[in-house]
Design a protein around this motif. Sequence first.
Motif, PDB file in Angstrom:
ATOM      1  N   VAL A 106       5.124  16.313  -7.453  1.00  0.00           N
ATOM      2  CA  VAL A 106       5.148  14.862  -7.269  1.00  0.00           C
ATOM      3  C   VAL A 106       6.308  14.529  -6.343  1.00  0.00           C
ATOM      4  O   VAL A 106       7.364  15.167  -6.388  1.00  0.00           O
ATOM      5  N   LEU A 107       6.111  13.505  -5.511  1.00  0.00           N
ATOM      6  CA  LEU A 107       7.211  13.020  -4.678  1.00  0.00           C
ATOM      7  C   LEU A 107       6.994  11.559  -4.332  1.00  0.00           C
ATOM      8  O   LEU A 107       5.918  11.005  -4.562  1.00  0.00           O
ATOM      9  N   LEU A 108       8.029  10.958  -3.792  1.00  0.00           N
ATOM     10  CA  LEU A 108       7.989   9.574  -3.308  1.00  0.00           C
ATOM     11  C   LEU A 108       8.417   9.603  -1.853  1.00  0.00           C
ATOM     12  O   LEU A 108       9.438  10.209  -1.517  1.00  0.00           O
ATOM     13  N   VAL A 109       7.642   8.958  -0.994  1.00  0.00           N
ATOM     14  CA  VAL A 109       7.938   8.950   0.436  1.00  0.00           C
ATOM     15  C   VAL A 109       7.791   7.529   0.972  1.00  0.00           C
ATOM     16  O   VAL A 109       6.942   6.769   0.519  1.00  0.00           O
ATOM     17  N   ASN A 110       8.634   7.190   1.928  1.00  0.00           N
ATOM     18  CA  ASN A 110       8.559   5.881   2.575  1.00  0.00           C
ATOM     19  C   ASN A 110       7.284   5.824   3.412  1.00  0.00           C
ATOM     20  O   ASN A 110       6.967   6.762   4.137  1.00  0.00           O
ATOM     21  N   GLU A 111       6.573   4.733   3.323  1.00  0.00           N
ATOM     22  CA  GLU A 111       5.320   4.572   4.063  1.00  0.00           C
ATOM     23  C   GLU A 111       5.512   4.694   5.577  1.00  0.00           C
ATOM     24  O   GLU A 111       4.559   4.966   6.306  1.00  0.00           O
ATOM     25  N   GLN A 112       6.737   4.519   6.063  1.00  0.00           N
ATOM     26  CA  GLN A 112       7.011   4.550   7.498  1.00  0.00           C
ATOM     27  C   GLN A 112       7.399   5.942   8.008  1.00  0.00           C
ATOM     28  O   GLN A 112       7.557   6.140   9.205  1.00  0.00           O
ATOM     29  N   TRP A 113       7.563   6.905   7.118  1.00  0.00           N
ATOM     30  CA  TRP A 113       7.988   8.243   7.524  1.00  0.00           C
ATOM     31  C   TRP A 113       6.756   9.088   7.846  1.00  0.00           C
ATOM     32  O   TRP A 113       6.326   9.943   7.059  1.00  0.00           O
ATOM     33  N   ASN A 114       6.192   8.854   9.021  1.00  0.00           N
ATOM     34  CA  ASN A 114       4.927   9.480   9.401  1.00  0.00           C
ATOM     35  C   ASN A 114       4.982  11.003   9.422  1.00  0.00           C
ATOM     36  O   ASN A 114       4.027  11.662   9.020  1.00  0.00           O
ATOM     37  N   SER A 115       6.074  11.567   9.911  1.00  0.00           N
ATOM     38  CA  SER A 115       6.185  13.030   9.946  1.00  0.00           C
ATOM     39  C   SER A 115       6.175  13.617   8.536  1.00  0.00           C
ATOM     40  O   SER A 115       5.507  14.627   8.280  1.00  0.00           O
ATOM     41  N   ALA A 116       6.910  12.988   7.630  1.00  0.00           N
ATOM     42  CA  ALA A 116       6.940  13.467   6.242  1.00  0.00           C
ATOM     43  C   ALA A 116       5.565  13.315   5.593  1.00  0.00           C
ATOM     44  O   ALA A 116       5.095  14.226   4.892  1.00  0.00           O
ATOM     45  N   LEU A 117       4.917  12.195   5.834  1.00  0.00           N
ATOM     46  CA  LEU A 117       3.580  11.988   5.273  1.00  0.00           C
ATOM     47  C   LEU A 117       2.594  13.042   5.773  1.00  0.00           C
ATOM     48  O   LEU A 117       1.755  13.532   5.021  1.00  0.00           O
ATOM     49  N   VAL A 119      12.008  -2.024   6.092  1.00  0.00           N
ATOM     50  CA  VAL A 119      11.896  -2.065   4.639  1.00  0.00           C
ATOM     51  C   VAL A 119      10.551  -1.413   4.359  1.00  0.00           C
ATOM     52  O   VAL A 119       9.605  -1.594   5.117  1.00  0.00           O
ATOM     53  N   GLY A 120      10.489  -0.616   3.341  1.00  0.00           N
ATOM     54  CA  GLY A 120       9.243   0.112   3.165  1.00  0.00           C
ATOM     55  C   GLY A 120       8.792   0.242   1.740  1.00  0.00           C
ATOM     56  O   GLY A 120       9.596   0.286   0.817  1.00  0.00           O
ATOM     57  N   ASP A 121       7.478   0.319   1.613  1.00  0.00           N
ATOM     58  CA  ASP A 121       6.899   0.644   0.327  1.00  0.00           C
ATOM     59  C   ASP A 121       7.089   2.136   0.083  1.00  0.00           C
ATOM     60  O   ASP A 121       7.149   2.931   1.026  1.00  0.00           O
ATOM     61  N   GLY A 122       7.183   2.512  -1.170  1.00  0.00           N
ATOM     62  CA  GLY A 122       7.250   3.910  -1.532  1.00  0.00           C
ATOM     63  C   GLY A 122       5.861   4.386  -1.934  1.00  0.00           C
ATOM     64  O   GLY A 122       5.181   3.722  -2.705  1.00  0.00           O
ATOM     65  N   ILE A 123       5.436   5.493  -1.381  1.00  0.00           N
ATOM     66  CA  ILE A 123       4.136   6.068  -1.716  1.00  0.00           C
ATOM     67  C   ILE A 123       4.380   7.244  -2.655  1.00  0.00           C
ATOM     68  O   ILE A 123       5.082   8.195  -2.293  1.00  0.00           O
ATOM     69  N   VAL A 124       3.829   7.165  -3.847  1.00  0.00           N
ATOM     70  CA  VAL A 124       3.918   8.262  -4.801  1.00  0.00           C
ATOM     71  C   VAL A 124       2.760   9.207  -4.507  1.00  0.00           C
ATOM     72  O   VAL A 124       1.600   8.799  -4.474  1.00  0.00           O
ATOM     73  N   MET A 125       3.097  10.470  -4.276  1.00  0.00           N
ATOM     74  CA  MET A 125       2.084  11.467  -3.946  1.00  0.00           C
ATOM     75  C   MET A 125       2.154  12.611  -4.954  1.00  0.00           C
ATOM     76  O   MET A 125       3.217  12.883  -5.520  1.00  0.00           O
ATOM     77  N   GLN A 155      -2.153  10.467  -2.362  1.00  0.00           N
ATOM     78  CA  GLN A 155      -1.506   9.247  -2.850  1.00  0.00           C
ATOM     79  C   GLN A 155      -1.991   8.926  -4.255  1.00  0.00           C
ATOM     80  O   GLN A 155      -3.172   8.907  -4.530  1.00  0.00           O
ATOM     81  N   ARG A 156      -1.023   8.652  -5.145  1.00  0.00           N
ATOM     82  CA  ARG A 156      -1.326   8.261  -6.525  1.00  0.00           C
ATOM     83  C   ARG A 156      -0.981   6.797  -6.795  1.00  0.00           C
ATOM     84  O   ARG A 156      -1.469   6.226  -7.751  1.00  0.00           O
ATOM     85  N   GLY A 157      -0.104   6.231  -5.960  1.00  0.00           N
ATOM     86  CA  GLY A 157       0.281   4.851  -6.163  1.00  0.00           C
ATOM     87  C   GLY A 157       1.257   4.389  -5.105  1.00  0.00           C
ATOM     88  O   GLY A 157       1.741   5.191  -4.294  1.00  0.00           O
ATOM     89  N   VAL A 158       1.538   3.081  -5.119  1.00  0.00           N
ATOM     90  CA  VAL A 158       2.471   2.474  -4.171  1.00  0.00           C
ATOM     91  C   VAL A 158       3.492   1.656  -4.950  1.00  0.00           C
ATOM     92  O   VAL A 158       3.125   0.879  -5.831  1.00  0.00           O
ATOM     93  N   LEU A 159       4.765   1.855  -4.625  1.00  0.00           N
ATOM     94  CA  LEU A 159       5.848   1.057  -5.195  1.00  0.00           C
ATOM     95  C   LEU A 159       6.281   0.086  -4.101  1.00  0.00           C
ATOM     96  O   LEU A 159       6.978   0.477  -3.154  1.00  0.00           O
ATOM     97  N   GLU A 160       5.827  -1.145  -4.210  1.00  0.00           N
ATOM     98  CA  GLU A 160       6.068  -2.126  -3.155  1.00  0.00           C
ATOM     99  C   GLU A 160       7.555  -2.386  -2.949  1.00  0.00           C
ATOM    100  O   GLU A 160       8.311  -2.548  -3.901  1.00  0.00           O
ATOM    101  N   LYS A 161       7.949  -2.384  -1.680  1.00  0.00           N
ATOM    102  CA  LYS A 161       9.322  -2.662  -1.248  1.00  0.00           C
ATOM    103  C   LYS A 161      10.341  -1.823  -2.003  1.00  0.00           C
ATOM    104  O   LYS A 161      11.448  -2.278  -2.301  1.00  0.00           O
ATOM    105  N   PHE A 162       9.997  -0.586  -2.302  1.00  0.00           N
ATOM    106  CA  PHE A 162      10.904   0.307  -3.024  1.00  0.00           C
ATOM    107  C   PHE A 162      12.153   0.605  -2.203  1.00  0.00           C
ATOM    108  O   PHE A 162      13.268   0.616  -2.715  1.00  0.00           O
TER     109      PHE A 162
END
Length: 183
Positions: free
Chosen positions: A132-143, A173-179, A153-160
Amino acid sequence: MSFALRQAFVSDIQDIMNVEAGAFFTPIREKEEVFVERITVFPQGFFVLIDEDTNKVCGYFASERWESYALTSDDFLLDHSARERHKNNGSYVYISSMGILQAYRGKGLGTYLFTESCNTLAKTLTDVKAFVLLVNEQWNSALKVDREYGLVQRGVLEKFFPQYQTQTGVVCVGDGIVMEKVL
């Protein structure tokens, strides 16, 4: 260039913090004591990437074992205590942080560090059921790396992620994507 992955030691902390400072802006940069605690609590889950030509630490991968997690911001706090959260027999490997020095980016080393670290953990922790991890929605390389490894993707933490200004003046400012990847 030749690279090697090895377990991190507390004596690597200044090199790890150098990577952290280069990889993350201040509002999302974690503290030295957090990294020392992660190395101490779960040394098998903390790796450094070494440039063998210079013997320099050029990246790190940190993780913990969690018993469970919920899709809430409270479960993914920055600077949380690994000592309080880590469980030796936890069912999930939470990938808490990973970074690569700027000079080493764009060479496939992030993919190598992530994949080799996860593969090592999957081989040695046979009772774990998922990463499991959390990644910023804007970090395209990491995604991209996460998805290539099979995380979904399992969920989104808005404005994390807090608002911060990049070196080019862009306010982010970014949402956190739980993967998660089920093993």
